[in-house]
Each structure stands twice: as structure tokens, then as C-alpha cells.
Design a protein around this motif. Structure first.
Motif, PDB file in Angstrom:
ATOM      1  N   GLU A  74       0.812  -1.212   0.000  1.00  0.00           N
ATOM      2  CA  GLU A  74       0.000   0.000   0.000  1.00  0.00           C
ATOM      3  C   GLU A  74       0.848   1.267   0.000  1.00  0.00           C
ATOM      4  OE1 GLU A  74      -2.465  -3.381   1.193  1.00  0.00           O
ATOM      5  OE2 GLU A  74      -0.522  -2.702   1.919  1.00  0.00           O
ATOM      6  N   GLU A  75       0.425   2.185  -0.845  1.00  0.00           N
ATOM      7  CA  GLU A  75       1.056   3.503  -1.036  1.00  0.00           C
ATOM      8  C   GLU A  75       2.482   3.419  -1.576  1.00  0.00           C
ATOM      9  OE1 GLU A  75       0.600   6.444   2.006  1.00  0.00           O
ATOM     10  OE2 GLU A  75      -1.583   6.300   1.943  1.00  0.00           O
ATOM     11  N   GLN A  76       2.731   2.401  -2.389  1.00  0.00           N
ATOM     12  CA  GLN A  76       4.017   2.322  -3.074  1.00  0.00           C
ATOM     13  C   GLN A  76       3.771   2.267  -4.579  1.00  0.00           C
ATOM     14  OE1 GLN A  76       5.947  -1.092  -1.004  1.00  0.00           O
ATOM     15  NE2 GLN A  76       7.566   0.402  -0.625  1.00  0.00           N
ATOM     16  N   TRP A  77       4.727   2.827  -5.312  1.00  0.00           N
ATOM     17  CA  TRP A  77       4.681   2.839  -6.771  1.00  0.00           C
ATOM     18  C   TRP A  77       5.452   1.659  -7.332  1.00  0.00           C
ATOM     19  CZ3 TRP A  77       1.788   6.114  -9.647  1.00  0.00           C
ATOM     20  CH2 TRP A  77       1.259   7.228  -8.988  1.00  0.00           C
ATOM     21  N   VAL A  78       4.888   1.029  -8.327  1.00  0.00           N
ATOM     22  CA  VAL A  78       5.552  -0.038  -9.061  1.00  0.00           C
ATOM     23  C   VAL A  78       5.970   0.595 -10.387  1.00  0.00           C
ATOM     24  CG1 VAL A  78       5.364  -2.381  -9.963  1.00  0.00           C
ATOM     25  CG2 VAL A  78       3.992  -1.700  -7.973  1.00  0.00           C
ATOM     26  N   ILE A  79       7.240   0.944 -10.466  1.00  0.00           N
ATOM     27  CA  ILE A  79       7.763   1.691 -11.606  1.00  0.00           C
ATOM     28  C   ILE A  79       9.029   1.001 -12.106  1.00  0.00           C
ATOM     29  CG2 ILE A  79       8.711   3.901 -12.404  1.00  0.00           C
ATOM     30  CD1 ILE A  79       7.260   5.254 -10.061  1.00  0.00           C
ATOM     31  N   LYS A 126       9.197  14.247  -7.888  1.00  0.00           N
ATOM     32  CA  LYS A 126       9.581  13.952  -6.502  1.00  0.00           C
ATOM     33  C   LYS A 126       9.275  12.490  -6.175  1.00  0.00           C
ATOM     34  CE  LYS A 126      10.162  15.593  -2.112  1.00  0.00           C
ATOM     35  NZ  LYS A 126      11.544  15.569  -1.729  1.00  0.00           N
ATOM     36  N   ILE A 127       8.147  11.977  -6.647  1.00  0.00           N
ATOM     37  CA  ILE A 127       7.781  10.577  -6.410  1.00  0.00           C
ATOM     38  C   ILE A 127       8.804   9.651  -7.059  1.00  0.00           C
ATOM     39  CG2 ILE A 127       6.091   8.799  -7.036  1.00  0.00           C
ATOM     40  CD1 ILE A 127       3.930  11.037  -6.650  1.00  0.00           C
ATOM     41  N   VAL A 128       9.187   9.928  -8.307  1.00  0.00           N
ATOM     42  CA  VAL A 128      10.175   9.097  -9.001  1.00  0.00           C
ATOM     43  C   VAL A 128      11.525   9.177  -8.289  1.00  0.00           C
ATOM     44  CG1 VAL A 128      11.465   8.788 -11.150  1.00  0.00           C
ATOM     45  CG2 VAL A 128       9.000   9.167 -11.222  1.00  0.00           C
ATOM     46  N   GLU A 129      11.901  10.362  -7.827  1.00  0.00           N
ATOM     47  CA  GLU A 129      13.165  10.510  -7.098  1.00  0.00           C
ATOM     48  C   GLU A 129      13.144   9.693  -5.809  1.00  0.00           C
ATOM     49  OE1 GLU A 129      13.445  14.744  -6.561  1.00  0.00           O
ATOM     50  OE2 GLU A 129      14.112  15.080  -8.619  1.00  0.00           O
ATOM     51  N   ASN A 130      12.026   9.735  -5.078  1.00  0.00           N
ATOM     52  CA  ASN A 130      11.911   8.958  -3.840  1.00  0.00           C
ATOM     53  C   ASN A 130      11.952   7.462  -4.128  1.00  0.00           C
ATOM     54  OD1 ASN A 130      11.720  11.292  -2.316  1.00  0.00           O
ATOM     55  ND2 ASN A 130       9.504  11.230  -2.168  1.00  0.00           N
ATOM     56  N   THR A 131      11.281   7.041  -5.195  1.00  0.00           N
ATOM     57  CA  THR A 131      11.284   5.629  -5.580  1.00  0.00           C
ATOM     58  C   THR A 131      12.692   5.194  -5.954  1.00  0.00           C
ATOM     59  OG1 THR A 131       9.000   5.823  -6.347  1.00  0.00           O
ATOM     60  CG2 THR A 131      10.264   3.933  -7.154  1.00  0.00           C
ATOM     61  N   PHE A 132      13.391   6.020  -6.705  1.00  0.00           N
ATOM     62  CA  PHE A 132      14.773   5.717  -7.075  1.00  0.00           C
ATOM     63  C   PHE A 132      15.661   5.613  -5.842  1.00  0.00           C
ATOM     64  CE2 PHE A 132      19.080   6.986  -8.359  1.00  0.00           C
ATOM     65  CZ  PHE A 132      19.333   5.993  -9.294  1.00  0.00           C
ATOM     66  N   ALA A 133      15.482   6.512  -4.877  1.00  0.00           N
ATOM     67  CA  ALA A 133      16.282   6.484  -3.647  1.00  0.00           C
ATOM     68  C   ALA A 133      16.029   5.189  -2.872  1.00  0.00           C
ATOM     69  CB  ALA A 133      15.966   7.696  -2.779  1.00  0.00           C
ATOM     70  N   GLU A 134      14.766   4.730  -2.832  1.00  0.00           N
ATOM     71  CA  GLU A 134      14.449   3.463  -2.157  1.00  0.00           C
ATOM     72  C   GLU A 134      15.140   2.296  -2.858  1.00  0.00           C
ATOM     73  OE1 GLU A 134      10.191   3.080  -1.955  1.00  0.00           O
ATOM     74  OE2 GLU A 134       9.991   4.910  -0.766  1.00  0.00           O
ATOM     75  N   TYR A 135      15.082   2.270  -4.193  1.00  0.00           N
ATOM     76  CA  TYR A 135      15.772   1.216  -4.948  1.00  0.00           C
ATOM     77  C   TYR A 135      17.267   1.244  -4.679  1.00  0.00           C
ATOM     78  CZ  TYR A 135      11.889  -0.167  -8.073  1.00  0.00           C
ATOM     79  OH  TYR A 135      10.730  -0.659  -8.606  1.00  0.00           O
ATOM     80  N   GLN A 136      17.841   2.443  -4.678  1.00  0.00           N
ATOM     81  CA  GLN A 136      19.269   2.582  -4.459  1.00  0.00           C
ATOM     82  C   GLN A 136      19.658   2.068  -3.070  1.00  0.00           C
ATOM     83  OE1 GLN A 136      20.742   6.606  -4.793  1.00  0.00           O
ATOM     84  NE2 GLN A 136      22.626   5.857  -5.728  1.00  0.00           N
ATOM     85  N   GLN A 137      18.839   2.360  -2.065  1.00  0.00           N
ATOM     86  CA  GLN A 137      19.105   1.877  -0.709  1.00  0.00           C
ATOM     87  C   GLN A 137      19.052   0.346  -0.669  1.00  0.00           C
ATOM     88  OE1 GLN A 137      20.157   3.409   2.107  1.00  0.00           O
ATOM     89  NE2 GLN A 137      20.256   1.347   2.943  1.00  0.00           N
ATOM     90  N   THR A 138      18.082  -0.235  -1.367  1.00  0.00           N
ATOM     91  CA  THR A 138      17.965  -1.693  -1.408  1.00  0.00           C
ATOM     92  C   THR A 138      19.200  -2.312  -2.057  1.00  0.00           C
ATOM     93  OG1 THR A 138      15.557  -1.564  -1.500  1.00  0.00           O
ATOM     94  CG2 THR A 138      16.556  -3.610  -2.263  1.00  0.00           C
ATOM     95  N   ILE A 139      19.652  -1.744  -3.149  1.00  0.00           N
ATOM     96  CA  ILE A 139      20.843  -2.260  -3.833  1.00  0.00           C
ATOM     97  C   ILE A 139      22.062  -2.167  -2.925  1.00  0.00           C
ATOM     98  CG2 ILE A 139      22.453  -1.812  -5.737  1.00  0.00           C
ATOM     99  CD1 ILE A 139      19.912  -0.984  -7.371  1.00  0.00           C
ATOM    100  N   THR A 140      22.214  -1.043  -2.251  1.00  0.00           N
ATOM    101  CA  THR A 140      23.336  -0.861  -1.333  1.00  0.00           C
ATOM    102  C   THR A 140      23.302  -1.913  -0.230  1.00  0.00           C
ATOM    103  OG1 THR A 140      23.410   1.503  -1.786  1.00  0.00           O
ATOM    104  CG2 THR A 140      24.451   0.763   0.271  1.00  0.00           C
ATOM    105  N   THR A 141      22.109  -2.169   0.297  1.00  0.00           N
ATOM    106  CA  THR A 141      21.948  -3.179   1.340  1.00  0.00           C
ATOM    107  C   THR A 141      22.394  -4.547   0.840  1.00  0.00           C
ATOM    108  OG1 THR A 141      20.142  -1.968   2.381  1.00  0.00           O
ATOM    109  CG2 THR A 141      20.226  -4.317   2.808  1.00  0.00           C
ATOM    110  N   TYR A 142      22.024  -4.902  -0.383  1.00  0.00           N
ATOM    111  CA  TYR A 142      22.418  -6.196  -0.936  1.00  0.00           C
ATOM    112  C   TYR A 142      23.924  -6.302  -1.123  1.00  0.00           C
ATOM    113  CZ  TYR A 142      17.876  -8.214  -1.613  1.00  0.00           C
ATOM    114  OH  TYR A 142      16.663  -8.767  -1.380  1.00  0.00           O
TER     115      TYR A 142
END
Length: 192
Positions: A74-79, A126-142
Motif C-alpha cells: 500500500e502507497e508504493q509505486w511499481v515503476i 519527486k515521487i520518481v526521485e523517492n522511488t529511485f532512492a528506495e531502490y538505491q538503498q535496497t541495492i546498497t543493502t544487498y
């Protein structure tokens, strides 16, 4: 459901009545049953999705094995950030893991509303930037965390997922086999 969309955008920035009305009237909302495939790997798709209710899993196939790379709730973009133009085949499958209610969008429909309400384009950026930042954090974690640390981060940041997804998908998401995830859980239960 349209109110949920307006509420989401309003959390980013206050909206005028006209902007609220435009968002409500342009929102295309669709119900999907559990197991519905939104996009197949290799498919060309310009659509993005906003999860109003449900759970979407992103995965790809590597040597015939599903590798889960993201969950959207909920409240997340699938992009598809690597394919905002929709001119490349999808690198992933997007599958509904629960009955889901989604708002659908694409660049053509977005451009129509942006032409009428230019301020909404900066909100979308702003939404795309936030989504990109979340993806980037996930990649860094991996790249930097152990599987145990990835599991702990998931428990901290998204505890609802632990209850909503099967163990084999959770294991795939943190990068281990289900047996290894069982060992991680047992080890953590023994810690004070």
C-alpha cells in the motif's frame, strides 16, 4: 479509493481543489486477483502502478529460478526505473501476491494532466526521485549487508511483509535458500 490517491499526493504537498478533482477524475483504478501477472519479463509496457490495496512481487528468472527483487504494498509505486519511456522489454515479472487494487498510469495520461496542472509534474518527479532512492538503498543493502542483517532490516522497516509473504519468497528476497532463512531465524530467536 480515489480519496486514498488524493491523500497520498496531499502528504507530498497541499493540493488545490482543481488538482484534487483532476487526480480523482483521471485515476484509472483496477482490481486484480491474487496470481494476476501485471507484466511479464520481456514484455513491453509503459504502465506504472500505485498500490491502493494488496501486494505486488517483482522477480526475474535466473537459470530457471525465481529471484525476488522487490515487494510493493500500500502507497508504493511499481515503476520500472530503467524503462520510464516503455521502449525496452521488462527485466521483471510483476505479480499480484494478494488480491490487489491498483491505480494505473502511463506517460501519455500523465502528460495530459501535467499540461493542465504543471505543478503536478514536479510532484511526480519527486515521487520518481523517492522511488529511485528506495531502490538505491535496497541495492546498497544487498551489496554491503549479510543475509542476516538484510532480514533484520526487513523486520525493522517492513514487518508486515514477514506475515504476508511465503518463506521461500522472503528467502529469495534476502538472497538465501529457505533452509538458510530458517537457520537465521533460529539463531535470532536464541539471542537475548
Amino acid at each position: 479509493m480515489r480519496e486514498k490517491i488524493v491523500h497520498y499526493f496531499s502528504k507530498i504537498t497541499p493540493l488545490s481543489e482543481e488538482e484534487e478533482s483532476a487526480i480523482k477524475s483521471s485515476a484509472m483504478i483496477k482490481n486484480y486477483a491474487k496470481g494476476a501477472v501485471l507484466v511479464h519479463e520481456g514484455q513491453f509496457s509503459k504502465e506504472t502502478f500505485f498500490v491502493l490495496k494488496g501486494l505486488i512481487r517483482q522477480y526475474n528468472l535466473a537459470e530457471g529460478e525465481e529471484k525476488t527483487t522487490a515487494f510493493f504494498t500500500e502507497e508504493q509505486w511499481v515503476i520500472a526505473l530503467n524503462n520510464l519511456e516503455g521502449d525496452k522489454p521488462s527485466a521483471y515479472y510483476w505479480v499480484c501476491e494478494e488480491d490487489s487494487v491498483l491505480m494505473l498510469g502511463n506517460d501519455d495520461s500523465a502528460q495530459k494532466i501535467f499540461n493542465q496542472f504543471p505543478r503536478l509534474e514536479s510532484i511526480a518527479r519527486k515521487i520518481v526521485e523517492n522511488t529511485f532512492a528506495e531502490y538505491q538503498q535496497t541495492i546498497t543493502t544487498y551489496m554491503t549487508d549479510t543475509p542476516e542483517r538484510r532480514y533484520l532490516r526487513l523486520l525493522e522497516s517492513r514487518p508486515d511483509l514477514i506475515q504476508r509473504i511465503p518463506q521461500y519468497q522472503l528467502a529469495s528476497y534476502i538472497g538465501v535458500k529457505p533452509e538458510s532463512l530458517s537457520r537465521i531465524r533460529k539463531r535470532l530467536m536464541k539471542k537475548p
